[in-house]
Design a protein around this motif. Structure first.
Motif, PDB file in Angstrom:
ATOM      1  N   HIS A  87       0.925 -13.000   8.018  1.00  0.00           N
ATOM      2  CA  HIS A  87       1.824 -11.763   7.979  1.00  0.00           C
ATOM      3  C   HIS A  87       1.097 -10.801   7.589  1.00  0.00           C
ATOM      4  O   HIS A  87       1.067 -10.282   6.670  1.00  0.00           O
ATOM      5  N   ALA A 144       6.003 -12.734   3.117  1.00  0.00           N
ATOM      6  CA  ALA A 144       6.821 -12.534   4.246  1.00  0.00           C
ATOM      7  C   ALA A 144       8.299 -12.086   3.597  1.00  0.00           C
ATOM      8  O   ALA A 144       8.969 -11.363   4.156  1.00  0.00           O
ATOM      9  N   GLN A 195       8.434  -8.601   3.094  1.00  0.00           N
ATOM     10  CA  GLN A 195       7.967  -7.932   4.118  1.00  0.00           C
ATOM     11  C   GLN A 195       6.691  -7.090   3.969  1.00  0.00           C
ATOM     12  O   GLN A 195       6.538  -6.022   4.405  1.00  0.00           O
TER      13      GLN A 195
END
Length: 99
Positions: A73, A48, A51
């Protein structure tokens, strides 16, 4: 992660913006303490923060992500693909003990 002199591990690779979680290993001597779950939680936090999408490859990672959708994620199709795959007998879950 070292616990009582034993090492629990989570192996992953990163390609582009995708973290593939390849293996989790927790020796029987420290199994049953939630160590594999802590390793997964830490890996997902790193994903996370960077990203990255997450592709669960090992059976433990797939199961963990199914049970913790709030921490996901990843690309849904990657999880669906992982669930559809069969995991070879040489890659048993590495938590607790092997049968």
């Amino acid at each position: 992660m070292e616990v009582d002199g034993h090492l629990g591990e989570l192996e992953y690779t990163v390609s582009g913006n995708v973290m593939s979680i390849m293996h989790t290993r927790v020796p029987p001597a420290i199994g049953g303490r939630g160590i594999a779950a802590e390793l997964m939680k830490t890996a997902l936090q790193a994903a996370a923060a960077n990203q990255w999408k997450v592709r669960p490859v090992c059976s433990y990672a797939v199961t963990y992500m199914k049970r913790h959708p709030d921490q996901q994620h990843h690309l849904d199709e990657m999880l669906d693909e992982a669930l559809d795959e069969s995991f070879p007998a040489s890659d048993p879950p590495s938590i607790g003990h092997s049968s």
